[in-house]
Design a protein around this motif. Structure first.
Motif, PDB file in Angstrom:
ATOM      1  N   LEU A 288       0.797  -1.258   0.098  1.00 38.62           N
ATOM      2  CA  LEU A 288      -0.209  -0.021   0.056  1.00 38.62           C
ATOM      3  C   LEU A 288       0.782   1.261   0.095  1.00 38.62           C
ATOM      4  CD1 LEU A 288      -2.643   1.492   0.064  1.00 38.62           C
ATOM      5  CD2 LEU A 288      -2.590   1.243   2.678  1.00 38.62           C
ATOM      6  N   ASN A 289       1.829   1.366   1.149  1.00 36.94           N
ATOM      7  CA  ASN A 289       2.708   2.669   1.009  1.00 36.94           C
ATOM      8  C   ASN A 289       3.360   2.729  -0.372  1.00 36.94           C
ATOM      9  OD1 ASN A 289       1.601   3.125   3.722  1.00 36.94           O
ATOM     10  ND2 ASN A 289       3.218   1.948   4.585  1.00 36.94           N
ATOM     11  N   ALA A 290       4.012   1.765  -0.717  1.00 39.90           N
ATOM     12  CA  ALA A 290       4.826   2.053  -1.904  1.00 39.90           C
ATOM     13  C   ALA A 290       3.836   2.340  -3.074  1.00 39.90           C
ATOM     14  CB  ALA A 290       5.740   0.528  -2.262  1.00 39.90           C
ATOM     15  N   PHE A 291       2.770   1.825  -3.352  1.00 38.04           N
ATOM     16  CA  PHE A 291       1.647   2.067  -4.324  1.00 38.04           C
ATOM     17  C   PHE A 291       1.270   3.868  -4.174  1.00 38.04           C
ATOM     18  CE2 PHE A 291      -2.400   3.121  -5.490  1.00 38.04           C
ATOM     19  CZ  PHE A 291      -2.606   2.637  -6.757  1.00 38.04           C
ATOM     20  N   LYS A 292       1.229   4.213  -2.943  1.00 38.40           N
ATOM     21  CA  LYS A 292       0.591   5.298  -2.638  1.00 38.40           C
ATOM     22  C   LYS A 292       1.634   6.313  -3.085  1.00 38.40           C
ATOM     23  CE  LYS A 292      -2.778   5.208   1.113  1.00 38.40           C
ATOM     24  NZ  LYS A 292      -3.033   5.445   2.222  1.00 38.40           N
ATOM     25  N   ILE A 293       3.082   6.343  -2.801  1.00 34.91           N
ATOM     26  CA  ILE A 293       4.137   6.725  -3.000  1.00 34.91           C
ATOM     27  C   ILE A 293       4.142   7.153  -4.840  1.00 34.91           C
ATOM     28  CG2 ILE A 293       6.743   7.182  -2.915  1.00 34.91           C
ATOM     29  CD1 ILE A 293       6.719   5.960  -0.169  1.00 34.91           C
ATOM     30  N   ALA A 294       4.417   5.746  -5.310  1.00 33.08           N
ATOM     31  CA  ALA A 294       4.412   5.943  -6.761  1.00 33.08           C
ATOM     32  C   ALA A 294       3.359   6.373  -7.389  1.00 33.08           C
ATOM     33  CB  ALA A 294       4.457   4.283  -7.164  1.00 33.08           C
ATOM     34  N   PHE A 295       2.062   6.417  -7.039  1.00 33.07           N
ATOM     35  CA  PHE A 295       0.909   7.008  -7.476  1.00 33.07           C
ATOM     36  C   PHE A 295       0.941   8.602  -7.605  1.00 33.07           C
ATOM     37  CE2 PHE A 295      -3.496   8.151  -8.057  1.00 33.07           C
ATOM     38  CZ  PHE A 295      -4.169   7.546  -9.035  1.00 33.07           C
ATOM     39  N   ALA A 296       1.257   9.080  -6.180  1.00 27.13           N
ATOM     40  CA  ALA A 296       1.536  10.407  -5.979  1.00 27.13           C
ATOM     41  C   ALA A 296       2.656  10.933  -6.939  1.00 27.13           C
ATOM     42  CB  ALA A 296       1.564  10.684  -4.534  1.00 27.13           C
ATOM     43  N   THR A 297       3.912  10.209  -6.735  1.00 26.34           N
ATOM     44  CA  THR A 297       4.919  10.786  -7.643  1.00 26.34           C
ATOM     45  C   THR A 297       4.618  10.944  -9.114  1.00 26.34           C
ATOM     46  OG1 THR A 297       6.666   9.851  -5.987  1.00 26.34           O
ATOM     47  CG2 THR A 297       7.476  10.464  -8.069  1.00 26.34           C
ATOM     48  N   TYR A 298       4.150   9.862  -9.479  1.00 25.31           N
ATOM     49  CA  TYR A 298       3.882  10.045 -11.082  1.00 25.31           C
ATOM     50  C   TYR A 298       3.079  11.319 -11.255  1.00 25.31           C
ATOM     51  CZ  TYR A 298       1.861   8.988 -15.525  1.00 25.31           C
ATOM     52  OH  TYR A 298       1.399   9.128 -17.055  1.00 25.31           O
ATOM     53  N   PHE A 299       2.079  11.435 -10.484  1.00 24.78           N
ATOM     54  CA  PHE A 299       0.975  12.536 -10.882  1.00 24.78           C
ATOM     55  C   PHE A 299       1.646  14.011 -10.619  1.00 24.78           C
ATOM     56  CE2 PHE A 299      -2.209   9.229 -11.561  1.00 24.78           C
ATOM     57  CZ  PHE A 299      -2.766   9.555 -12.805  1.00 24.78           C
ATOM     58  N   ILE A 300       2.276  13.894  -9.491  1.00 22.79           N
ATOM     59  CA  ILE A 300       3.095  15.177  -9.270  1.00 22.79           C
ATOM     60  C   ILE A 300       4.064  15.698 -10.333  1.00 22.79           C
ATOM     61  CG2 ILE A 300       4.940  16.221  -7.665  1.00 22.79           C
ATOM     62  CD1 ILE A 300       3.832  14.874  -5.349  1.00 22.79           C
ATOM     63  N   ILE A 301       4.722  14.841 -10.901  1.00 25.66           N
ATOM     64  CA  ILE A 301       5.447  14.906 -12.190  1.00 25.66           C
ATOM     65  C   ILE A 301       4.745  15.394 -13.293  1.00 25.66           C
ATOM     66  CG2 ILE A 301       7.103  13.822 -13.905  1.00 25.66           C
ATOM     67  CD1 ILE A 301       8.188  12.013 -11.573  1.00 25.66           C
ATOM     68  N   GLN A 302       3.553  14.519 -13.424  1.00 29.90           N
ATOM     69  CA  GLN A 302       2.714  15.058 -14.985  1.00 29.90           C
ATOM     70  C   GLN A 302       2.120  16.341 -14.625  1.00 29.90           C
ATOM     71  OE1 GLN A 302       1.876  13.382 -17.731  1.00 29.90           O
ATOM     72  NE2 GLN A 302       3.743  12.603 -16.921  1.00 29.90           N
ATOM     73  N   VAL A 303       1.765  16.775 -13.287  1.00 28.58           N
ATOM     74  CA  VAL A 303       1.307  18.242 -13.273  1.00 28.58           C
ATOM     75  C   VAL A 303       2.391  19.349 -13.371  1.00 28.58           C
ATOM     76  CG1 VAL A 303       0.255  19.874 -11.603  1.00 28.58           C
ATOM     77  CG2 VAL A 303      -0.544  17.506 -11.846  1.00 28.58           C
ATOM     78  N   ALA A 304       3.571  18.831 -12.869  1.00 29.64           N
ATOM     79  CA  ALA A 304       4.866  19.806 -12.910  1.00 29.64           C
ATOM     80  C   ALA A 304       5.396  20.010 -14.237  1.00 29.64           C
ATOM     81  CB  ALA A 304       5.779  19.452 -11.601  1.00 29.64           C
ATOM     82  N   LEU A 305       5.832  19.022 -14.806  1.00 28.90           N
ATOM     83  CA  LEU A 305       6.585  19.097 -16.021  1.00 28.90           C
ATOM     84  C   LEU A 305       5.766  20.152 -17.208  1.00 28.90           C
ATOM     85  CD1 LEU A 305       7.480  15.730 -17.156  1.00 28.90           C
ATOM     86  CD2 LEU A 305       8.887  17.405 -16.847  1.00 28.90           C
ATOM     87  N   PRO A 306       4.380  20.311 -17.073  1.00 26.71           N
ATOM     88  CA  PRO A 306       3.941  21.403 -18.165  1.00 26.71           C
ATOM     89  C   PRO A 306       3.972  22.706 -17.501  1.00 26.71           C
ATOM     90  CG  PRO A 306       2.564  19.515 -18.133  1.00 26.71           C
ATOM     91  CD  PRO A 306       3.419  19.338 -16.933  1.00 26.71           C
TER      92      PRO A 306
END
Length: 435
Positions: A288-306
């Motif tokens: 669970l914790n690893a999933f939450k970190i991966a999920f949050a990290t991915y979408f933070i990057i997707q929001v930040a890059l543009p």
């Protein structure tokens, strides 16, 4: 949050999307062969503009890129039928990443989206029904999936369309001038060619593009407007396919609509024999914790890059810095001219450079308006002359026009391009200001 992400829902949307996704991967791969894209982009060029720092990633020699794409097409078919799904999906993702990073002369946003989706699909349980894997191993069979498997697509689409809408809100788009320039090359189209030159049509396309991108995801999520939004999507994406010839992207976008409709509707249309999941189980995984970190990290990057171009000096329309990976779709029309002045440092003599000796016409068009191409070409020339035992300085005389405006000098002609580094996340000072 755990309840929302891991509550199980019917998986009909994911199963049908897997079938469409695999088919589109296959069509994208074989289409690159039969349209001559591979020959023009990966075989004929003597020098390939890879993503910076990926210069080690080069096309296979001879005609082997045809075999490369045939193998990708096979993996697409295996994804579609769900055979050795995890392996096939991951293999396609790796191969697509390779061809994505090895060239950017034909950069499209849908190439980037397919890159992201390929890896997302590789981790989803999309082979748990209507697949060879489930047939060969009944333990895999399931009619449900965690709710996050649906929302990973919705959130990704929300990011794509929201940034696409915001990027269009600038003067040259709002006054229709960009659309006018884009449509000038479509005047020969049968039936609609003349209509596309009409000023009222330009305004309609410009403002409907902003509204569609900005509202389509909320309208698809809202049940009373879902059907109308879907019909609008069909018109919008088929129009783009016909007018702009952008490959599988319009059809991939339509396939995403599966995640907005009720499972019962999808099952009744595509999977009539499938049992409908009506449970409400919550199955929290051990990771669970690893999933939450991966999920949050991915979408933070997707929001930040543009957003990065807002923190880089000058206008991204001029500098191109922060343009890629930012969902800035068909926003501008640029033209330019460039000449390279190569000086032998030992003899102080001028070495003439004919671009036709090094680059294809398409590569030259990119070179004239994109600073990373200019920098990479300069590095390539420098390495070539170093191999010949020569020390050279390289200068560029470059002019660029954005959206039909008068051309302006683009590169500082006094800067030796062999002496400068490429900056990813800050302004390259050898680019002259837009104003």
């Amino acid at each position: 949050m755990n309840t929302f992400l891991f509550r199980h829902i019917d998986n009909s949307s994911l199963i049908v999307f897997r079938i469409f996704f695999g088919l589109l991967c296959f069509l994208e791969s074989v289409g690159a062969i039969f349209t001559g894209w591979i020959k023009r982009t990966l075989i004929e060029p003597e020098f390939t503009f890879s993503f910076i720092d990926f210069s080690w990633l080069q096309p296979l020699p001879g005609n082997w890129m045809y075999a490369y794409y045939i193998i990708m097409g096979v993996f697409g078919l295996l994804i579609m039928v769900g055979y050795k799904y995890r392996y096939s999906a991951f293999a396609f993702a790796i191969m697509w990443a390779g061809t994505y990073f090895m060239q950017k002369s034909s950069y499209n946003n849908h190439y980037y989206l397919l890159f992201l989706l390929s890896f997302i699909m590789a981790v989803l349980p999309a082979n748990s029904y209507a697949s060879f894997d489930a047939k060969l191993n009944p333990k895999l069979k399931s009619i449900s999936m965690p709710n996050w498997c649906r929302w990973v697509f919705i959130l990704q689409l929300l990011i794509v369309y929201t940034y696409a809408s915001i990027a269009k809100i600038y003067p040259d788009w709002l006054d229709g001038s960009v659309i006018k320039l884009l449509m000038q090359s479509k005047s020969h189209f049968p039936i609609v060619g003349e209509l596309l030159q009409n000023e009222s049509v330009h305004y309609f396309i410009a403002y409907s593009g902003i509204l569609f991108d900005g509202l389509i995801i909320p309208l698809l999520l809202f049940k009373p407007t879902r059907k109308y939004a879907f019909f609008a999507s069909i018109f919008f994406h088929l129009f783009n396919s016909f007018i702009f010839h952008i490959g599988i992207f319009p059809y991939l976008s339509l396939a995403f609509c599966l995640f907005f409709f009720e499972p019962k509707t999808i099952r009744n249309i595509f999977l009539k024999k499938k049992e409908l999941y009506i449970g409400d189980d919550i199955k929290t995984p051990s990771y669970l914790n690893a999933f939450k970190i991966a999920f949050a990290t991915y979408f933070i990057i997707q929001v930040a890059l543009p957003l990065r171009h807002y923190f880089i000096e000058d206008n991204v329309l001029w500098t191109e810095e922060g343009h890629r990976l930012s969902w800035r779709m068909m926003l501008r029309v640029k033209s330019g001219s460039i000449n390279f002045r190569v000086i032998d440092n030992t003899t102080n003599s001028f070495i003439p450079i004919n671009l036709n000796d090094y680059l294809t016409k398409k590569q030259q068009r990119n070179l004239k308006t994109k600073p990373d191409f200019i920098w990479q070409f300069s590095q390539m020339l420098n390495q070539k002359f170093e191999a010949e035992g020569k020390s050279v300085s390289i200068f560029a005389t470059s002019y660029v026009s954005v959206n039909g405006k008068p051309s302006k000098r683009f590169i500082d002609p006094e800067i030796d391009l062999t002496e400068v580094e490429w900056n990813y996340f800050k302004h390259n000072e050898w680019l002259l200001p837009s104003k």
